[in-house]
Design a protein around this motif. Sequence first.
Motif, PDB file in Angstrom:
ATOM      1  N   ARG A 117       0.832  -1.203   0.000  1.00 58.65           N
ATOM      2  CA  ARG A 117       0.000   0.000   0.000  1.00 58.65           C
ATOM      3  C   ARG A 117       0.866   1.252   0.000  1.00 58.65           C
ATOM      4  NH1 ARG A 117      -1.415   3.718   3.226  1.00 58.65           N
ATOM      5  NH2 ARG A 117      -0.481   2.785   5.075  1.00 58.65           N
ATOM      6  N   ARG A 118       1.908   1.272   0.853  1.00 65.64           N
ATOM      7  CA  ARG A 118       2.802   2.437   0.911  1.00 65.64           C
ATOM      8  C   ARG A 118       3.533   2.634  -0.421  1.00 65.64           C
ATOM      9  NH1 ARG A 118       4.206   0.552   6.334  1.00 65.64           N
ATOM     10  NH2 ARG A 118       5.997  -0.438   5.365  1.00 65.64           N
ATOM     11  N   LYS A 119       3.941   1.539  -1.036  1.00 63.53           N
ATOM     12  CA  LYS A 119       4.657   1.616  -2.315  1.00 63.53           C
ATOM     13  C   LYS A 119       3.741   2.177  -3.401  1.00 63.53           C
ATOM     14  CE  LYS A 119       7.481  -1.169  -5.415  1.00 63.53           C
ATOM     15  NZ  LYS A 119       8.035  -2.506  -5.680  1.00 63.53           N
ATOM     16  N   ARG A 120       2.471   1.721  -3.415  1.00 59.93           N
ATOM     17  CA  ARG A 120       1.512   2.237  -4.401  1.00 59.93           C
ATOM     18  C   ARG A 120       1.261   3.716  -4.194  1.00 59.93           C
ATOM     19  NH1 ARG A 120      -0.749  -2.640  -3.140  1.00 59.93           N
ATOM     20  NH2 ARG A 120      -2.294  -1.690  -1.751  1.00 59.93           N
ATOM     21  N   GLU A 121       1.131   4.151  -2.939  1.00 59.34           N
ATOM     22  CA  GLU A 121       0.908   5.577  -2.631  1.00 59.34           C
ATOM     23  C   GLU A 121       2.104   6.400  -3.075  1.00 59.34           C
ATOM     24  OE1 GLU A 121       0.053   5.762   1.543  1.00 59.34           O
ATOM     25  OE2 GLU A 121      -2.023   5.115   1.265  1.00 59.34           O
TER      26      GLU A 121
END
Length: 128
Positions: A117-121
Amino acid sequence: MTTKQENKGKIKNTEIELYVINKVKEYRIAAKMSQRKLCMELRLSPTYVFYAESPKYTVKYNLNQLNELAKIFKCSIADFMPSPYVETDTIEEYMDLHPKVRIRNEKMIKDAEEKGRRKREKTRGKKQ
């Protein structure tokens, strides 16, 4: 969740683990071999087979030992496995028997999802 005391005396192996253990026991008995003799053949402690054959313990045969057992009993490793497979969800069964493994696995999945999720954000932030 059950306490260690509540688990005492209960079966601690999955259906497939019990199948393998019982199949090895069947071959051992057919060969008129004692538990102790089989331990010596496998170069294991004198009580290993006893613990493996008792459903009260988590001792089980590994793949290397199954290979040696196949040599000893002059059969195929596959002869110790159910055909084609056990119907039970043995991973779920294993997790039920080992709650610490379930907790560790759930945490690992949660951490991986959070990292994704952090990588996508971060990726979306760069595109804007």
